[in-house]
Write a protein that holds these residues in place. Structure first.
Motif, PDB file in Angstrom:
ATOM      1  N   HIS A   1    -120.751  39.733  49.505  1.00 35.81           N
ATOM      2  CA  HIS A   1    -121.991  39.447  49.897  1.00 35.81           C
ATOM      3  C   HIS A   1    -122.811  40.416  50.792  1.00 35.81           C
ATOM      4  CE1 HIS A   1    -120.068  38.147  53.800  1.00 35.81           C
ATOM      5  NE2 HIS A   1    -119.216  37.657  53.131  1.00 35.81           N
ATOM      6  N   PHE A   2    -123.958  40.071  50.904  1.00 34.36           N
ATOM      7  CA  PHE A   2    -124.759  41.132  51.593  1.00 34.36           C
ATOM      8  C   PHE A   2    -124.577  41.127  53.185  1.00 34.36           C
ATOM      9  CE2 PHE A   2    -128.775  41.687  48.791  1.00 34.36           C
ATOM     10  CZ  PHE A   2    -128.040  42.163  47.733  1.00 34.36           C
ATOM     11  N   LYS A   3    -124.159  39.948  53.690  1.00 30.96           N
ATOM     12  CA  LYS A   3    -123.831  40.341  55.193  1.00 30.96           C
ATOM     13  C   LYS A   3    -122.660  41.071  55.368  1.00 30.96           C
ATOM     14  CE  LYS A   3    -122.525  37.428  59.386  1.00 30.96           C
ATOM     15  NZ  LYS A   3    -122.370  38.848  59.844  1.00 30.96           N
ATOM     16  N   ALA A   4    -121.575  40.958  54.548  1.00 32.63           N
ATOM     17  CA  ALA A   4    -120.567  41.912  54.615  1.00 32.63           C
ATOM     18  C   ALA A   4    -120.994  43.341  54.276  1.00 32.63           C
ATOM     19  CB  ALA A   4    -119.253  41.417  53.607  1.00 32.63           C
ATOM     20  N   LEU A   5    -121.557  43.691  53.734  1.00 27.35           N
ATOM     21  CA  LEU A   5    -122.116  44.754  52.900  1.00 27.35           C
ATOM     22  C   LEU A   5    -123.136  45.417  54.253  1.00 27.35           C
ATOM     23  CD1 LEU A   5    -122.499  47.163  51.088  1.00 27.35           C
ATOM     24  CD2 LEU A   5    -124.417  45.900  50.048  1.00 27.35           C
ATOM     25  N   ALA A   6    -123.781  44.523  54.785  1.00 30.47           N
ATOM     26  CA  ALA A   6    -124.836  45.259  55.767  1.00 30.47           C
ATOM     27  C   ALA A   6    -123.826  45.412  57.138  1.00 30.47           C
ATOM     28  CB  ALA A   6    -125.924  44.044  56.119  1.00 30.47           C
ATOM     29  N   ASP A   7    -122.906  44.720  57.462  1.00 29.52           N
ATOM     30  CA  ASP A   7    -121.773  45.030  58.423  1.00 29.52           C
ATOM     31  C   ASP A   7    -121.218  46.200  58.266  1.00 29.52           C
ATOM     32  OD1 ASP A   7    -122.724  42.662  59.784  1.00 29.52           O
ATOM     33  OD2 ASP A   7    -120.918  41.504  58.908  1.00 29.52           O
ATOM     34  N   GLN A   8    -120.854  46.340  56.818  1.00 31.00           N
ATOM     35  CA  GLN A   8    -120.060  47.755  56.638  1.00 31.00           C
ATOM     36  C   GLN A   8    -121.000  48.963  56.860  1.00 31.00           C
ATOM     37  OE1 GLN A   8    -116.953  47.718  55.170  1.00 31.00           O
ATOM     38  NE2 GLN A   8    -116.863  49.874  54.866  1.00 31.00           N
ATOM     39  N   LEU A   9    -122.510  48.839  56.466  1.00 37.85           N
ATOM     40  CA  LEU A   9    -123.214  49.912  56.520  1.00 37.85           C
ATOM     41  C   LEU A   9    -124.142  49.903  58.054  1.00 37.85           C
ATOM     42  CD1 LEU A   9    -124.932  49.510  53.108  1.00 37.85           C
ATOM     43  CD2 LEU A   9    -123.620  51.282  53.863  1.00 37.85           C
ATOM     44  N   GLY A  10    -123.748  49.032  58.920  1.00 38.54           N
ATOM     45  CA  GLY A  10    -124.217  48.870  60.039  1.00 38.54           C
ATOM     46  C   GLY A  10    -125.847  48.782  60.242  1.00 38.54           C
ATOM     47  N   VAL A  11    -126.214  48.032  59.161  1.00 37.14           N
ATOM     48  CA  VAL A  11    -127.786  47.466  59.006  1.00 37.14           C
ATOM     49  C   VAL A  11    -127.724  45.986  59.217  1.00 37.14           C
ATOM     50  CG1 VAL A  11    -128.352  49.924  58.106  1.00 37.14           C
ATOM     51  CG2 VAL A  11    -127.919  47.637  56.585  1.00 37.14           C
ATOM     52  N   GLY A  12    -128.963  45.722  59.211  1.00 40.23           N
ATOM     53  CA  GLY A  12    -129.138  44.186  58.835  1.00 40.23           C
ATOM     54  C   GLY A  12    -129.332  43.899  57.340  1.00 40.23           C
ATOM     55  N   ARG A  13    -129.224  42.493  57.101  1.00 41.49           N
ATOM     56  CA  ARG A  13    -129.189  42.100  55.762  1.00 41.49           C
ATOM     57  C   ARG A  13    -130.520  42.372  55.337  1.00 41.49           C
ATOM     58  NH1 ARG A  13    -126.626  36.203  55.184  1.00 41.49           N
ATOM     59  NH2 ARG A  13    -127.626  36.177  57.286  1.00 41.49           N
ATOM     60  N   SER A  14    -131.636  42.476  55.974  1.00 44.13           N
ATOM     61  CA  SER A  14    -132.704  42.590  55.375  1.00 44.13           C
ATOM     62  C   SER A  14    -132.909  44.009  55.064  1.00 44.13           C
ATOM     63  CB  SER A  14    -133.983  42.154  56.692  1.00 44.13           C
ATOM     64  OG  SER A  14    -133.815  43.123  57.492  1.00 44.13           O
TER      65      SER A  14
END
Length: 189
Positions: free
Chosen positions: A28-41
């Motif tokens: 999901h995008f939240k896990a991806l955002a966390d992995q990349l150090g960015v917000g979901r937006s």
């Protein structure tokens, strides 16, 4: 989180790791955002949905494989061309993941997703047709046994990608050569 620019390669690398770790359903995008150090937006600036991202990732994998495949020597003997394809399968072993993901992607999410999935299947069928043509040519010229079904040889070559998971310290080239030799020479001494 602070907004930062991402490049698609970074997104694809993180996507690959999360798909390996969480699978399609857990991605999901939240896990991806966390992995990349960015917000979901920030992820939504690049992809409208999970399906858009996953199909873009799958297309990226297939295009890298096709680009390398197009560089193979088309004038080489059939067995050498098959060896070259097997090397590419080992180098681009994530192609198997891309194919395995296809049934999970919600095709109805958008026309764009459906178009990419159709494009991927077209390339998948082209690769299988090429393998079949090379196997048939190899049988005709006596390089490949004629007593085995073409479909068996074709499937064994393609499924050999999954053997990459057993690789230890061997380079891609060493491993691909070992798999090729096992497939075409057997395991007897």
């Amino acid at each position: 989180m602070a907004r930062r620019k991402l490049n698609k390669e970074d997104i694809f690398i993180a996507t690959d790791g999360l798909l390996h770790e969480l699978g399609y359903e857990g991605f999901h995008f939240k896990a991806l955002a966390d992995q990349l150090g960015v917000g979901r937006s920030t992820i939504y600036e690049y992809y409208r949905s999970k399906e858009d991202l996953i199909t873009a990732y799958m297309l990226h994998i297939m295009e890298a494989f096709i680009e390398d495949r197009d560089k193979l020597d088309q004038t080489a003997r059939p067995l050498e061309q098959l060896r070259g394809l097997l090397h590419l399968f080992m180098k681009h072993d994530r192609i198997l993941l891309a194919i395995e993901l296809t049934p999970h992607v919600q095709k109805s999410s958008s026309d764009h997703v459906q178009q990419i999935l159709n494009h991927l299947w077209k390339h998948h069928h082209i690769v299988f047709a090429q393998i079949k043509e090379l196997v048939v040519a190899g049988i005709k010229c006596g390089e490949i046994r004629s007593d085995l079904p073409v479909k068996l040889i074709e499937a064994a070559l393609f499924q050999a990608i999954s053997l990459n998971k057993a690789r230890n310290q061997e380079t891609t080239e060493e491993w691909a050569n070992a798999v090729f030799d096992m497939l075409f020479s057997g395991i007897r001494t």
